[in-house]
Design a protein around this motif. Structure first.
Motif: not given
Length: 126
Positions: A87-91, A118-121, A123-126
């Motif tokens: 996942l982005p930024q090693g989340r 899509q999940l990043e857009r 905001g579900m990967l916060e």
């Protein structure tokens, strides 16, 4: 829409993803945040489980029929395909499985990458 609902819709549209889940990075390992599909996977992955450490460094893994002869790493797969994607930024990681050794290829990797975007857009990967 909840994260589990997005995963369930993706899994419905892409049945080769028999199970798909998001594992969130914790200090001691990875905790399952949401999943969809049939079967079950562990709710916790140690950072030394399978290809996890390399995935967290940004690599993607497709483990299936083509790797069986080449990598001893695959011996724990019990004749199934796995896809691991950071996942982005090693989340954390997105992990998918299918009971067939030949379920995943470049097309499925692209679909998984699009899902993460899509999940990043959303905001579900916060």
């Amino acid at each position: 829409m909840e994260l589990a609902e997005v995963l369930a819709e993706f899994q419905r549209l892409h049945p080769q993803f028999a199970w798909i889940g998001l594992y969130w990075k914790q200090p001691e390992g990875l905790a399952l945040r949401a999943s969809a599909g049939t079967g079950s996977e562990p709710t916790w992955l140690g950072l030394d489980s399978g290809p996890t450490p390399l995935v967290l460094q940004g690599e993607a893994f497709l483990l299936g029929a083509s790797e069986v002869e080449e990598q001893s790493l695959v011996c724990y797969l019990e004749a199934r395909s796995e896809l691991w994607l950071s996942l982005p930024q090693g989340r954390g990681i997105l992990k998918a499985i299918h009971p067939s050794l030949e379920a995943f290829g470049p097309k499925e990797l692209q679909a998984a990458q699009a899902l993460v975007q899509q999940l990043e857009r959303l905001g579900m990967l916060e």
